[in-house]
Design a protein around this motif. Structure first.
Motif, PDB file in Angstrom:
ATOM      1  N   VAL A 189       0.868  -1.180   0.000  1.00  0.00           N
ATOM      2  CA  VAL A 189       0.000   0.000   0.000  1.00  0.00           C
ATOM      3  C   VAL A 189       0.903   1.228   0.000  1.00  0.00           C
ATOM      4  CG1 VAL A 189      -1.870   1.220   1.165  1.00  0.00           C
ATOM      5  CG2 VAL A 189      -1.700  -1.282   1.359  1.00  0.00           C
ATOM      6  N   ILE A 190       0.996   1.899  -1.142  1.00  0.00           N
ATOM      7  CA  ILE A 190       1.828   3.112  -1.260  1.00  0.00           C
ATOM      8  C   ILE A 190       0.934   4.282  -0.874  1.00  0.00           C
ATOM      9  CG2 ILE A 190       3.305   4.469  -2.770  1.00  0.00           C
ATOM     10  CD1 ILE A 190       3.471   1.945  -4.588  1.00  0.00           C
ATOM     11  N   GLU A 191       1.166   4.826   0.316  1.00  0.00           N
ATOM     12  CA  GLU A 191       0.157   5.697   0.909  1.00  0.00           C
ATOM     13  C   GLU A 191       0.281   7.173   0.557  1.00  0.00           C
ATOM     14  OE1 GLU A 191       0.471   5.518   5.233  1.00  0.00           O
ATOM     15  OE2 GLU A 191       2.519   4.820   5.024  1.00  0.00           O
ATOM     16  N   THR A 192       1.279   7.523  -0.244  1.00  0.00           N
ATOM     17  CA  THR A 192       1.427   8.919  -0.652  1.00  0.00           C
ATOM     18  C   THR A 192       2.236   8.997  -1.945  1.00  0.00           C
ATOM     19  OG1 THR A 192       2.314  11.100  -0.014  1.00  0.00           O
ATOM     20  CG2 THR A 192       3.451   9.155   0.848  1.00  0.00           C
ATOM     21  N   LEU A 193       2.009  10.052  -2.717  1.00  0.00           N
ATOM     22  CA  LEU A 193       2.824  10.322  -3.900  1.00  0.00           C
ATOM     23  C   LEU A 193       4.232  10.767  -3.543  1.00  0.00           C
ATOM     24  CD1 LEU A 193       0.381  12.506  -6.046  1.00  0.00           C
ATOM     25  CD2 LEU A 193       1.230  10.249  -6.674  1.00  0.00           C
ATOM     26  N   TYR A 194       4.376  11.356  -2.369  1.00  0.00           N
ATOM     27  CA  TYR A 194       5.563  12.133  -2.056  1.00  0.00           C
ATOM     28  C   TYR A 194       6.561  11.310  -1.235  1.00  0.00           C
ATOM     29  CZ  TYR A 194       2.240  15.575  -3.606  1.00  0.00           C
ATOM     30  OH  TYR A 194       1.298  16.241  -4.343  1.00  0.00           O
ATOM     31  N   HIS A 195       7.773  11.209  -1.732  1.00  0.00           N
ATOM     32  CA  HIS A 195       8.777  10.316  -1.161  1.00  0.00           C
ATOM     33  C   HIS A 195       9.097  10.642   0.299  1.00  0.00           C
ATOM     34  CE1 HIS A 195      12.192   7.524  -1.375  1.00  0.00           C
ATOM     35  NE2 HIS A 195      12.850   8.415  -0.656  1.00  0.00           N
ATOM     36  N   ASP A 196       9.147  11.909   0.640  1.00  0.00           N
ATOM     37  CA  ASP A 196       9.572  12.302   1.985  1.00  0.00           C
ATOM     38  C   ASP A 196       8.418  12.640   2.928  1.00  0.00           C
ATOM     39  OD1 ASP A 196      12.336  12.046   1.400  1.00  0.00           O
ATOM     40  OD2 ASP A 196      12.295  13.988   0.369  1.00  0.00           O
ATOM     41  N   LYS A 197       7.183  12.418   2.494  1.00  0.00           N
ATOM     42  CA  LYS A 197       6.031  12.719   3.343  1.00  0.00           C
ATOM     43  C   LYS A 197       5.839  11.602   4.365  1.00  0.00           C
ATOM     44  CE  LYS A 197       1.197  14.229   2.927  1.00  0.00           C
ATOM     45  NZ  LYS A 197       0.089  14.470   1.961  1.00  0.00           N
ATOM     46  N   LYS A 198       5.732  11.954   5.640  1.00  0.00           N
ATOM     47  CA  LYS A 198       5.641  10.977   6.710  1.00  0.00           C
ATOM     48  C   LYS A 198       4.231  10.930   7.312  1.00  0.00           C
ATOM     49  CE  LYS A 198       9.852   9.711   6.270  1.00  0.00           C
ATOM     50  NZ  LYS A 198      10.117   8.392   5.636  1.00  0.00           N
ATOM     51  N   PRO A 199       3.818   9.769   7.827  1.00  0.00           N
ATOM     52  CA  PRO A 199       2.440   9.608   8.315  1.00  0.00           C
ATOM     53  C   PRO A 199       2.021  10.595   9.395  1.00  0.00           C
ATOM     54  CG  PRO A 199       3.445   7.467   8.012  1.00  0.00           C
ATOM     55  CD  PRO A 199       4.537   8.478   7.795  1.00  0.00           C
ATOM     56  N   HIS A 200       2.946  11.037  10.256  1.00  0.00           N
ATOM     57  CA  HIS A 200       2.541  11.977  11.302  1.00  0.00           C
ATOM     58  C   HIS A 200       2.111  13.324  10.719  1.00  0.00           C
ATOM     59  CE1 HIS A 200       6.894  13.066  10.942  1.00  0.00           C
ATOM     60  NE2 HIS A 200       6.419  14.284  11.116  1.00  0.00           N
ATOM     61  N   SER A 201       2.462  13.570   9.434  1.00  0.00           N
ATOM     62  CA  SER A 201       2.069  14.831   8.794  1.00  0.00           C
ATOM     63  C   SER A 201       0.827  14.680   7.913  1.00  0.00           C
ATOM     64  CB  SER A 201       3.225  15.385   7.958  1.00  0.00           C
ATOM     65  OG  SER A 201       3.485  14.547   6.837  1.00  0.00           O
ATOM     66  N   PHE A 202       0.292  13.465   7.783  1.00  0.00           N
ATOM     67  CA  PHE A 202      -0.912  13.262   6.973  1.00  0.00           C
ATOM     68  C   PHE A 202      -2.085  14.019   7.590  1.00  0.00           C
ATOM     69  CE2 PHE A 202       0.286   8.700   5.388  1.00  0.00           C
ATOM     70  CZ  PHE A 202       1.313   9.239   4.625  1.00  0.00           C
ATOM     71  N   SER A 203      -2.944  14.542   6.739  1.00  0.00           N
ATOM     72  CA  SER A 203      -4.176  15.144   7.231  1.00  0.00           C
ATOM     73  C   SER A 203      -5.104  14.048   7.752  1.00  0.00           C
ATOM     74  CB  SER A 203      -4.874  15.911   6.106  1.00  0.00           C
ATOM     75  OG  SER A 203      -5.366  14.998   5.128  1.00  0.00           O
ATOM     76  N   LYS A 204      -6.063  14.441   8.571  1.00  0.00           N
ATOM     77  CA  LYS A 204      -7.016  13.456   9.099  1.00  0.00           C
ATOM     78  C   LYS A 204      -7.864  12.855   7.976  1.00  0.00           C
ATOM     79  CE  LYS A 204      -7.238  15.239  13.837  1.00  0.00           C
ATOM     80  NZ  LYS A 204      -5.969  15.954  13.796  1.00  0.00           N
ATOM     81  N   SER A 205      -8.168  13.657   6.960  1.00  0.00           N
ATOM     82  CA  SER A 205      -8.937  13.126   5.825  1.00  0.00           C
ATOM     83  C   SER A 205      -8.116  12.119   5.037  1.00  0.00           C
ATOM     84  CB  SER A 205      -9.399  14.264   4.914  1.00  0.00           C
ATOM     85  OG  SER A 205      -8.291  14.969   4.368  1.00  0.00           O
TER      86      SER A 205
END
Length: 305
Positions: free
Chosen positions: A83-99
């Motif tokens: 499950v690739i959860e973001t397009l962005y290589h350096d984006k980390k889960p603690h910074s994901f929006s709630k949506s």
């Protein structure tokens, strides 16, 4: 089942999968230049089985693992997804929006439900390895789903033990709702808590107040609330243990039948390694009391609001 791929030791109660092709998988930790999970590297992606564009203009994809531990056409029958959860290589889960968290959990649930329709699949494990100490070989944030025709022995015995207790005394986690368990955050449908027998420092669980036996049974309203709590929990950990490696294990009951299990999610920051005693005995040594962890995390709750 072909024992050349799955070995079972009944005396020890453990299973071992032999998957030599896993040696070939990319290892970004060791400095490979091309990340196979970045959007521009489409040639490195196996079949996309599900995807969604998120409300925060990101993209989540579930793809077949290119180096699976099992395969529908292999000696060990099963399904292994990434499950690739973001397009962005350096984006980390603690910074994901709630949506974004809701979109992610919903897509994983849809895939879980789809896999569970396969009559041969008896066990599904959803998990996340974040960081090198947690076992991640690629730093681009992702989860994995492994579904098997046969339940590993450790989990088989775990399910049997839970069912025996359920038949005698009812669900042990439902009973904890009325106790003074070590809760950090409570919502109407979930709680972030620390188990009294936590295996390692900083381990916590997210437990539903309602008896959901497996991931497929969780209602949409409960998923939305879970997304909020997961977001807050990882923000707490980032404040307390910046850039720590961690595992998230989705502890779900069987995809078919048994209702005795109580779904929960285990979060395990890897601040140290399990050593010889733990590996030999299966008995863990925790140097931080559960109460001490609760106090630390409660102090930070207001800072993430």
């Amino acid at each position: 089942m072909n024992k050349k791929m799955l070995y079972e030791n009944e005396a020890l109660g453990i299973s071992t999968i032999i998957a030599e092709n896993r040696q070939k998988r990319p290892n970004k930790v060791k400095g490979e230049s091309m990340c196979p999970f970045c959007k521009q590297n489409e040639s490195a992606i196996e079949q996309v089985v599900m995807e969604t564009f998120t409300s925060d203009e990101d993209h989540i994809r579930i793809v077949n693992n290119k180096y699976p531990v099992c395969h529908k056409r292999g000696d060990l029958y099963g399904i292994h997804d990434v499950v690739i959860e973001t397009l962005y290589h350096d984006k980390k889960p603690h910074s994901f929006s709630k949506s974004h968290w809701y979109d992610l959990i919903k897509l994983i649930q849809l895939r879980w439900l789809e896999i569970s329709q396969d009559e041969r699949i008896q066990f599904i494990q959803v998990f996340k390895n974040e960081g090198e100490k947690a076992g991640a070989s690629i730093m681009h944030s992702h989860w994995q789903i492994i579904a098997l025709e046969e339940t590993p022995l450790t989990m088989k015995r775990h399910y049997e033990s839970v069912r025996e207790q359920y038949e005698k005394e009812g669900c042990w986690l439902c009973k904890q709702q009325d106790s003074s368990w070590l809760d950090i955050i409570k919502t109407s449908k979930w709680r972030l808590t620390v188990p009294e027998g936590a295996r390692a420092p900083y381990e916590s669980w997210i437990v539903p107040n309602i008896h959901f036996a497996n991931l497929g049974q969780i209602t949409d309203a409960a998923l939305k609330e879970l997304a909020l709590l997961l977001s807050d929990t990882l923000k707490l950990y980032e404040r307390m243990l910046p850039e720590v490696s961690y595992n998230i294990c989705v502890m779900s009951g069987k995809p078919k039948g048994d209702q005795s299990y109580h779904f929960y999610i285990s979060l395990l920051p890897r601040t140290g390694n399990f050593a010889g005693f733990e590996l030999a005995t299966g008995c863990y040594i925790n140097i931080l009391s559960p109460k001490g962890l609760v106090d630390k995390m409660k102090e930070l709750v207001e800072e993430i609001k």
